[in-house]
Design a protein around this motif. Structure first.
Motif, PDB file in Angstrom:
ATOM      1  N   GLU A  37      -4.053  -1.774   9.337  1.00 16.24           N
ATOM      2  CA  GLU A  37      -3.586  -3.138   9.537  1.00 16.24           C
ATOM      3  C   GLU A  37      -3.691  -3.498  11.020  1.00 16.24           C
ATOM      4  OE1 GLU A  37       0.113  -6.056   8.316  1.00 16.24           O
ATOM      5  OE2 GLU A  37       0.548  -3.936   8.666  1.00 16.24           O
ATOM      6  N   ALA A  38      -3.293  -2.585  11.897  1.00 18.23           N
ATOM      7  CA  ALA A  38      -3.366  -2.834  13.331  1.00 18.23           C
ATOM      8  C   ALA A  38      -4.804  -3.050  13.807  1.00 18.23           C
ATOM      9  CB  ALA A  38      -2.732  -1.673  14.102  1.00 18.23           C
ATOM     10  N   GLU A  67      10.180   8.331   8.019  1.00 18.72           N
ATOM     11  CA  GLU A  67       9.488   7.056   7.979  1.00 18.72           C
ATOM     12  C   GLU A  67      10.211   6.099   7.038  1.00 18.72           C
ATOM     13  OE1 GLU A  67       7.079   5.626   9.490  1.00 18.72           O
ATOM     14  OE2 GLU A  67       6.206   7.288  10.643  1.00 18.72           O
ATOM     15  N   PHE A 119       9.571   2.205   5.178  1.00 14.09           N
ATOM     16  CA  PHE A 119       8.587   1.155   4.921  1.00 14.09           C
ATOM     17  C   PHE A 119       9.035   0.305   3.741  1.00 14.09           C
ATOM     18  CE2 PHE A 119       7.365   4.892   2.529  1.00 14.09           C
ATOM     19  CZ  PHE A 119       6.979   4.411   1.296  1.00 14.09           C
ATOM     20  N   ASN A 136      -1.173  -6.303   5.105  1.00 14.15           N
ATOM     21  CA  ASN A 136      -0.132  -5.791   4.216  1.00 14.15           C
ATOM     22  C   ASN A 136       0.588  -6.972   3.566  1.00 14.15           C
ATOM     23  OD1 ASN A 136       1.987  -4.494   2.923  1.00 14.15           O
ATOM     24  ND2 ASN A 136       2.261  -2.999   4.557  1.00 14.15           N
ATOM     25  N   ILE A 195       1.047   5.914   4.391  1.00 14.48           N
ATOM     26  CA  ILE A 195       1.774   4.923   5.178  1.00 14.48           C
ATOM     27  C   ILE A 195       1.157   4.802   6.555  1.00 14.48           C
ATOM     28  CG2 ILE A 195       3.547   6.500   6.086  1.00 14.48           C
ATOM     29  CD1 ILE A 195       4.011   2.851   4.825  1.00 14.48           C
ATOM     30  N   ASP A 196       0.635   5.918   7.097  1.00 14.08           N
ATOM     31  CA  ASP A 196      -0.090   5.865   8.372  1.00 14.08           C
ATOM     32  C   ASP A 196      -1.413   5.128   8.200  1.00 14.08           C
ATOM     33  OD1 ASP A 196       1.891   7.344   9.683  1.00 14.08           O
ATOM     34  OD2 ASP A 196       0.936   9.254   9.185  1.00 14.08           O
ATOM     35  N   ARG A 248      -0.676   1.343   8.066  1.00 15.90           N
ATOM     36  CA  ARG A 248      -0.241   0.748   9.338  1.00 15.90           C
ATOM     37  C   ARG A 248      -1.361   0.729  10.362  1.00 15.90           C
ATOM     38  NH1 ARG A 248       5.644   3.777   9.611  1.00 15.90           N
ATOM     39  NH2 ARG A 248       6.805   2.258   8.357  1.00 15.90           N
ATOM     40  N   ARG A 249      -2.073   1.818  10.480  1.00 13.73           N
ATOM     41  CA  ARG A 249      -3.134   1.880  11.494  1.00 13.73           C
ATOM     42  C   ARG A 249      -4.286   0.950  11.152  1.00 13.73           C
ATOM     43  NH1 ARG A 249      -2.783   8.508  11.930  1.00 13.73           N
ATOM     44  NH2 ARG A 249      -1.004   8.563  13.359  1.00 13.73           N
ATOM     45  N   ASN A 265      -5.617  10.305   8.975  1.00 16.60           N
ATOM     46  CA  ASN A 265      -4.497   9.624   8.314  1.00 16.60           C
ATOM     47  C   ASN A 265      -4.084  10.411   7.073  1.00 16.60           C
ATOM     48  OD1 ASN A 265      -4.376   7.354  10.115  1.00 16.60           O
ATOM     49  ND2 ASN A 265      -6.197   6.532   9.105  1.00 16.60           N
TER      50      ASN A 265
END
Length: 241
Positions: free
Chosen positions: A124-125, A156, A158, A131, A117-118, A121-122, A113
């Motif tokens: 969080e997934a 990107e 966000f 977030n 921002i990656d 997001r990753r 990462n």
């Protein structure tokens, strides 16, 4: 400690003191809350040296998974604290750290990462963070990420809280929340991250900083006054027990 995690890839926690990790994990078991574990672990690491680019590597090199308590940059400090707070043993710490750092947990430079921002997001997934950057006071940033040699440029977009709107956020803060400081540059998403500690009348931030050359604690207001930024993204770590 060496163990095969991916075919052809070896975990090598260079500089990692297994006994120190075990001492920290033993010490924080008395805490009944996830925030309490984060608070103690992040405090344990105060004063450790700041290290520029501690992960090394590059697009044309075989990736080595590194873990150390001897020094950090701003990202590896946060990853280390969260991995220890979530884990109950050394093996769990290594596995959680790998999952936080790499897309799909695959130890490969291209899966690391590199942009925050990656990371947000990753993770969080995968259920490691939530977030909190939502609602009427947010703004959108669109940037073209092209600063890392070996990664293809991409655009990107966000959400973030603009600087002028963050005063209303402080009452929502909990100890352990992770703050991402949004860059004003069009070619960068985030320029620094830290971990927040909430006290009765103040909010402090623990972070590994090049300026101080170490992991330090300072008031969040002091950091924001001394640095130019577009705003911030706020994440809340989640306990996966």
């Amino acid at each position: 400690m060496k163990s095969d995690v991916n075919v052809g890839v070896t975990i090598t926690p260079e500089g990692l003191s297994l006994s120190e990790v075990e001492r920290v994990l033993d010490a924080v078991r008395r805490h009944s809350t996830f925030a309490g574990r984060i608070d103690e672990i992040s405090g344990w690491l105060l004063g450790r040296p700041y290290i520029e680019a501690p992960l090394g590597g590059g697009a044309d090199q075989r990736e080595v998974f590194r873990a150390s308590l001897e020094g950090f940059d701003c990202v590896t400090y946060i990853e280390t604290v969260l991995a220890m707070a979530i884990s109950r043993n050394v093996d769990g710490f290594v596995e959680i750290l790998r999952a936080l750092r790499y897309a799909e947990g695959k130890i490969d430079w291209s899966h690391r990462n590199h942009y925050m921002i990656d990371w947000a997001r990753r993770n969080e997934a995968r259920g490691f963070v939530s977030n909190l950057t939502t609602g009427a006071y947010t703004a959108k940033k669109t940037c073209r990420l092209d600063l890392i040699a070996g990664l293809p440029p991409r655009e990107e977009t966000f959400l973030y809280y603009p600087t002028q709107s963050v005063a209303g956020l402080w009452q929502r803060i909990e100890t352990g929340d992770v703050v991402l400081f949004v860059s004003e540059r069009d070619t960068l998403d985030v320029f620094h991250i830290g971990m927040l500690v909430k006290r009765e009348n103040e909010i402090a931030m623990r972070h590994a900083t090049r300026t101080a050359g170490a992991v330090i604690e300072q008031q969040i207001a002091e950091f924001m006054t001394g640095n130019q930024m577009a705003g911030l993204v706020l994440l809340r770590p989640l306990c996966r027990e």
